[in-house]
Design a protein around this motif. Structure first.
Motif, PDB file in Angstrom:
ATOM      1  N   MET A   1       0.854  -1.165   0.000  1.00  0.00           N
ATOM      2  CA  MET A   1       0.000   0.000   0.000  1.00  0.00           C
ATOM      3  C   MET A   1       0.899   1.226   0.000  1.00  0.00           C
ATOM      4  N   ASN A   2       0.679   2.120  -0.919  1.00  0.00           N
ATOM      5  CA  ASN A   2       1.507   3.316  -1.018  1.00  0.00           C
ATOM      6  C   ASN A   2       0.794   4.543  -0.485  1.00  0.00           C
ATOM      7  N   VAL A   3       1.466   5.214   0.430  1.00  0.00           N
ATOM      8  CA  VAL A   3       1.056   6.533   0.889  1.00  0.00           C
ATOM      9  C   VAL A   3       1.797   7.514  -0.008  1.00  0.00           C
ATOM     10  N   THR A   4       1.133   8.562  -0.455  1.00  0.00           N
ATOM     11  CA  THR A   4       1.761   9.543  -1.327  1.00  0.00           C
ATOM     12  C   THR A   4       1.921  10.877  -0.612  1.00  0.00           C
ATOM     13  N   ALA A   5       2.756  11.721  -1.188  1.00  0.00           N
ATOM     14  CA  ALA A   5       2.904  13.076  -0.663  1.00  0.00           C
ATOM     15  C   ALA A   5       1.562  13.799  -0.723  1.00  0.00           C
ATOM     16  N   GLY A   6       0.761  13.521  -1.749  1.00  0.00           N
ATOM     17  CA  GLY A   6      -0.571  14.119  -1.859  1.00  0.00           C
ATOM     18  C   GLY A   6      -1.481  13.723  -0.711  1.00  0.00           C
ATOM     19  N   ASP A   7      -1.382  12.457  -0.272  1.00  0.00           N
ATOM     20  CA  ASP A   7      -2.160  12.008   0.890  1.00  0.00           C
ATOM     21  C   ASP A   7      -1.780  12.817   2.125  1.00  0.00           C
ATOM     22  N   LEU A   8      -0.485  13.058   2.284  1.00  0.00           N
ATOM     23  CA  LEU A   8      -0.014  13.779   3.462  1.00  0.00           C
ATOM     24  C   LEU A   8      -0.382  15.257   3.395  1.00  0.00           C
ATOM     25  N   LYS A   9      -0.350  15.846   2.205  1.00  0.00           N
ATOM     26  CA  LYS A   9      -0.819  17.230   2.048  1.00  0.00           C
ATOM     27  C   LYS A   9      -2.293  17.325   2.435  1.00  0.00           C
ATOM     28  N   ALA A  10      -3.079  16.366   1.974  1.00  0.00           N
ATOM     29  CA  ALA A  10      -4.513  16.359   2.304  1.00  0.00           C
ATOM     30  C   ALA A  10      -4.720  16.231   3.806  1.00  0.00           C
ATOM     31  N   LEU A  11      -3.911  15.420   4.458  1.00  0.00           N
ATOM     32  CA  LEU A  11      -4.015  15.262   5.910  1.00  0.00           C
ATOM     33  C   LEU A  11      -3.710  16.581   6.614  1.00  0.00           C
ATOM     34  N   LEU A  12      -2.649  17.258   6.203  1.00  0.00           N
ATOM     35  CA  LEU A  12      -2.311  18.533   6.825  1.00  0.00           C
ATOM     36  C   LEU A  12      -3.405  19.570   6.601  1.00  0.00           C
ATOM     37  N   ASP A  13      -4.066  19.510   5.462  1.00  0.00           N
ATOM     38  CA  ASP A  13      -5.135  20.464   5.147  1.00  0.00           C
ATOM     39  C   ASP A  13      -6.462  20.125   5.815  1.00  0.00           C
ATOM     40  N   ALA A  14      -6.581  18.911   6.358  1.00  0.00           N
ATOM     41  CA  ALA A  14      -7.860  18.434   6.882  1.00  0.00           C
ATOM     42  C   ALA A  14      -8.223  18.999   8.248  1.00  0.00           C
ATOM     43  N   GLY A  15      -7.302  19.627   8.932  1.00  0.00           N
ATOM     44  CA  GLY A  15      -7.613  20.252  10.216  1.00  0.00           C
ATOM     45  C   GLY A  15      -7.316  19.365  11.410  1.00  0.00           C
ATOM     46  N   ASN A  16      -7.438  19.972  12.581  1.00  0.00           N
ATOM     47  CA  ASN A  16      -7.132  19.287  13.841  1.00  0.00           C
ATOM     48  C   ASN A  16      -7.956  18.018  14.004  1.00  0.00           C
ATOM     49  N   GLY A  17      -7.297  16.984  14.495  1.00  0.00           N
ATOM     50  CA  GLY A  17      -7.975  15.730  14.784  1.00  0.00           C
ATOM     51  C   GLY A  17      -8.089  14.780  13.611  1.00  0.00           C
ATOM     52  N   ALA A  18      -7.693  15.225  12.410  1.00  0.00           N
ATOM     53  CA  ALA A  18      -7.789  14.358  11.235  1.00  0.00           C
ATOM     54  C   ALA A  18      -6.766  13.225  11.310  1.00  0.00           C
TER      55      ALA A  18
END
Length: 79
Positions: A1-18
């Protein structure tokens, strides 16, 4: 399973508790308000933990490195 830099950007943009989770064979970002009801999801990393590792505005290289680390951790679990 590959995690991408895009996944991590989305996580940072998702807000507290994401959280970045592994659910039904794929990686997804779940905002805090969506976490209830997803009890079967495996947490890969919480937003706050990622933020502590890379900061609020990380460079692409830092996200690529973290994505590789997280992908390896998932592979080690046999997911």
């Amino acid at each position: 399973m590959n995690v991408t830099a895009g996944d991590l950007k989305a996580l940072l943009d998702a807000g507290n508790g994401a959280q970045l989770v592994l659910q039904e064979g794929s990686v997804a970002v779940l905002p805090a308000e969506e976490l209830p009801g997803h009890e079967g999801a495996l947490t890969v990393i919480e937003r706050e933990t990622l933020r502590q590792r890379v900061g609020e505005q990380p460079e692409e290289r830092e996200l690529d490195e973290q994505a590789a680390i997280l992908s390896t951790q998932i592979d080690t679990l046999g997911a």
